[in-house]
Design an enzyme around this catalytic site. Structure first.
Site, short mmCIF file in Angstrom:
data_model
loop_
_atom_site.label_atom_id
_atom_site.label_comp_id
_atom_site.label_asym_id
_atom_site.label_seq_id
_atom_site.Cartn_x
_atom_site.Cartn_y
_atom_site.Cartn_z
N ALA A 1 1.79 14.24 -22.88
CA ALA A 1 1.27 12.94 -23.35
C ALA A 1 2.13 12.33 -24.47
O ALA A 1 2.38 11.14 -24.48
CB ALA A 1 -0.17 13.09 -23.81
N ASP B 1 1.60 19.63 -21.01
CA ASP B 1 0.90 18.35 -21.13
C ASP B 1 1.80 17.46 -21.99
O ASP B 1 1.97 17.69 -23.18
CB ASP B 1 -0.47 18.55 -21.78
CG ASP B 1 -1.22 17.24 -22.01
OD1 ASP B 1 -0.56 16.17 -22.04
OD2 ASP B 1 -2.44 17.28 -22.19
N TYR C 1 0.83 -1.21 0.00
CA TYR C 1 0.00 0.00 0.00
C TYR C 1 0.87 1.26 0.00
O TYR C 1 0.64 2.18 -0.79
CB TYR C 1 -0.93 0.00 1.22
CG TYR C 1 -1.90 1.16 1.20
CD1 TYR C 1 -3.16 1.02 0.63
CD2 TYR C 1 -1.55 2.41 1.71
CE1 TYR C 1 -4.05 2.08 0.57
CE2 TYR C 1 -2.42 3.47 1.66
CZ TYR C 1 -3.67 3.31 1.09
OH TYR C 1 -4.54 4.36 1.03
N HIS D 1 -19.40 13.90 -27.40
CA HIS D 1 -19.11 12.92 -28.46
C HIS D 1 -19.07 11.47 -27.97
O HIS D 1 -19.25 10.55 -28.74
CB HIS D 1 -17.79 13.27 -29.15
CG HIS D 1 -16.64 13.42 -28.20
ND1 HIS D 1 -16.51 14.52 -27.39
CD2 HIS D 1 -15.59 12.62 -27.92
CE1 HIS D 1 -15.42 14.39 -26.66
NE2 HIS D 1 -14.85 13.24 -26.95
N LYS E 1 0.00 7.11 -23.65
CA LYS E 1 0.51 7.42 -25.00
C LYS E 1 2.01 7.10 -25.03
O LYS E 1 2.38 5.95 -25.19
CB LYS E 1 0.25 8.90 -25.33
CG LYS E 1 -1.21 9.23 -25.64
CD LYS E 1 -2.02 9.45 -24.42
CE LYS E 1 -3.40 9.96 -24.73
NZ LYS E 1 -4.24 10.01 -23.52
N PHE F 1 -6.74 19.77 -25.16
CA PHE F 1 -7.38 18.50 -25.52
C PHE F 1 -8.77 18.50 -24.87
O PHE F 1 -9.03 19.26 -23.95
CB PHE F 1 -6.53 17.31 -25.05
CG PHE F 1 -7.13 16.01 -25.46
CD1 PHE F 1 -7.19 15.67 -26.80
CD2 PHE F 1 -7.70 15.14 -24.54
CE1 PHE F 1 -7.80 14.48 -27.21
CE2 PHE F 1 -8.30 13.96 -24.94
CZ PHE F 1 -8.34 13.63 -26.27
N ASP F 2 -9.68 17.63 -25.34
CA ASP F 2 -11.08 17.72 -24.87
C ASP F 2 -11.24 17.54 -23.36
O ASP F 2 -12.00 18.25 -22.72
CB ASP F 2 -12.02 16.81 -25.67
CG ASP F 2 -11.68 15.33 -25.61
OD1 ASP F 2 -10.62 15.01 -25.05
OD2 ASP F 2 -12.45 14.52 -26.13
N1 F0G Z 1 -3.85 15.28 -22.96
C1 F0G Z 1 -3.77 14.90 -24.24
C2 F0G Z 1 -2.95 15.69 -25.21
C3 F0G Z 1 -4.46 13.77 -24.67
O1 F0G Z 1 -4.38 13.41 -25.96
C4 F0G Z 1 -5.22 13.04 -23.73
C5 F0G Z 1 -5.95 11.86 -24.13
C6 F0G Z 1 -5.25 13.48 -22.40
C7 F0G Z 1 -4.56 14.61 -22.05
C8 F0G Z 1 -6.04 12.75 -21.35
O2 F0G Z 1 -5.41 11.58 -20.99
O3 F0G Z 1 -6.96 9.72 -21.61
O4 F0G Z 1 -5.12 9.36 -19.98
O5 F0G Z 1 -7.09 10.71 -19.36
N2 F0G Z 1 -6.13 11.54 -25.31
C9 F0G Z 1 -6.74 10.35 -25.81
C10 F0G Z 1 -6.85 10.45 -27.30
C11 F0G Z 1 -7.99 9.93 -25.12
O6 F0G Z 1 -7.55 9.60 -27.88
O7 F0G Z 1 -6.24 11.33 -27.91
P1 F0G Z 1 -6.19 10.27 -20.47
#
Ligand code: F0G
Length: 473
Positions: free
Chosen positions: A215, A213, A71, A447, A256, A123-124
């Protein structure tokens, strides 16, 4: 050699279930024409996302066995922490279960109602987390990003003058500045180190924290190496360190460029901020040495982060994206150039010019590609980023893209050829395709769960047989 081979061989395979066109038409209809609502087993080639869909290496599977599931203070955390510290250069590493958890925790400390958060393009989930806290997410992409046929090498960049103007006019409401590498929402385009330096300078001048960010940090670093002359002879590790040394912290979805199926982290310099984040972490994610992850997940991320920086791997990854993009272009499909690395983007507005943006050409295209060959792709246009106006009509998004995201180390050349052929077949019947309408939608991130309906040839919705004016030009 001109031929670039996959720098791995297959050890385990996963069967693909083949479906017929008639079956796919039925499946799609039942799913409300929303590909997020389809079962993965009904998909033949899954280009929905490159997130969490990587094939793990034998080294990652081996590391998984080392997972320490204690833990508190598990040894897997310390291996993970050390790897993140070495690559990103931040002393404090907080694990979380995925990228959006990092966003919620960090933004939860910093964003208040009325705040404005600038980014190259949010990002969304990033946008949704800011808006959920009452803030405003402002996209400031560079001018070149707006032209999908411009071959500017750093279309992921932020518009520096627009950022300066925002900081001058609304600076008091800006809690921090963000940049996303690579810039997913504008086509997986890279951000130059020069641009990050300029953002960092403005952040310092106006006294604002600056977060990245991360990713797709290693793909960004690879594109910097090949496109930004000052970095041509530098290693991926060097370029990454240089970029992160300009920021106050970063958030990463390890799904990613962590080559992991789940996971993420926040990395920071500021101890006070980190302590507040950790206090919230323990309420919803877990103790600070696992943050919602298994010890074995931490191990696979630690190995994956380094594998994602391997230049042979990155070279193959770029070659695969380029192969698909070139194949599509030669078939006459309008794709965003230059191609990024994690995905190839089709310009749906250009491919289906007779469908107006408010009638969702991208959504129509993802549906047709599924029917044609069982491909699952992702609309990044009005269905994702548009809004329903008070009169029920759609306020279109800035672009109508369809993303073919490439899972890491999963698909081979024949899958790409198959997808190119399907795109060509859809293109051949593009004149006969009509738009779509939204039948129902949730208030945020619509979406994922919205239901759609195609318009028939006379501009009537199949679900709602009221005539929809000017659905087709
Ligand atoms: N930032 C970026 C640039 C992303 O592309 C994503 C996720 C996230 C943050 C959020 O990360 O999914 O681990 O919570 N992108 C995916 C995509 C979902 O399909 O581009 P997460």
């Amino acid at each position: 050699m001109k031929t670039i081979i996959e720098p791995f061989r297959t050890k385990v395979v996963e069967a693909i279930k083949f479906t017929t066109r008639a079956e796919r038409e039925e499946i799609l209809k039942k799913a409300g024409y929303n590909l997020f609502q389809i079962k993965a087993e009904d998909v033949m080639v899954d280009f929905l996302t490159d997130s969490g869909t990587s094939a793990m290496s034998s080294e990652q599977w081996a590391a998984l066995m080392r997972g320490d599931e204690s833990y508190a203070g598990c040894s897997s955390y310390f291996r993970f922490e050390q790897t993140v510290q070495e690559i990103f250069g931040f002393p404090i590493v907080i694990p979380v279960h995925q990228g959006r958890a990092a966003e919620r925790l960090l933004f939860g400390e910093l964003v208040k109602p009325g705040h404005v958060v600038p980014s190259n393009t949010h990002f969304d989930t990033t946008r949704a987390n800011i808006e959920f806290l009452g803030g405003e997410a402002v996209d400031l992409p560079c001018q070149e990003a707006k032209d999908s046929f411009s071959d500017f090498p750093f279309k992921g960049n932020m518009d520096i003058e627009a950022l300066r103007a925002l900081l001058r006019t609304r600076g008091e409401s800006v809690p921090f500045i963000m940049v996303t590498v690579t810039n997913n929402a504008v086509g997986g385009q890279p951000v130059s180190i020069e641009n990050v330096q300029e953002i960092s300078q403005l952040a310092r001048q106006f006294g604002k924290p600056f977060f990245i960010d991360a990713a797709r940090f290693s793909e960004n670093a690879y594109l910097v190496k090949h496109r930004e002359p000052a970095y041509g002879d530098k290693s991926i590790g060097y370029i990454a360190r240089e970029m992160f040394s300009l920021a106050d912290g970063c958030m990463m979805s390890a799904k990613k460029d962590g080559l992991a199926n789940m996971g993420g982290f926040i990395a920071l310099k500021n101890e006070e901020l980190a302590n507040s984040v950790r206090n919230k972490l323990i309420i919803t994610e877990g103790f600070s040495t696992y943050g919602g992850l298994n010890g074995r997940d931490l191990e696979t991320i630690a190995v994956g982060l380094r594998e994602a920086m391997d230049e042979d791997y990155l070279c193959y990854r770029q070659a695969a994206a380029r192969y698909l993009a070139n194949g599509l272009r030669e078939a006459g499909i309008p794709v965003v150039v230059p191609s990024g690395m994690h995905a190839v983007y089709i310009d749906a507005k250009k491919m289906l010019p007779n469908i107006e943006p408010s009638y969702l050409p991208g959504q129509r295209l993802v549906c047709e590609l599924y029917i044609e060959c069982g491909l699952r792709s992702c609309e990044i246009g009005t269905a994702m980023f548009g809004r329903t106006r008070a009169d029920g009509s759609q306020e279109p998004a800035r672009q109508e893209l369809v993303r073919l995201a490439l899972p890491r180390r999963v698909y081979g050349q024949s899958h790409y050829d198959y997808v190119i052929e399907a795109c060509q077949l859809v293109q051949e019947r593009s004149q006969s395709l009509t738009g779509m309408t939204i039948v129902s939608e949730p208030p945020l991130l619509r979406h994922f769960t919205a239901k759609f309906a195609p318009l028939n040839a006379t501009g009537e919705s199949e679900r709602n047989p009221q005539r929809v004016e000017s659905a087709c030009r």
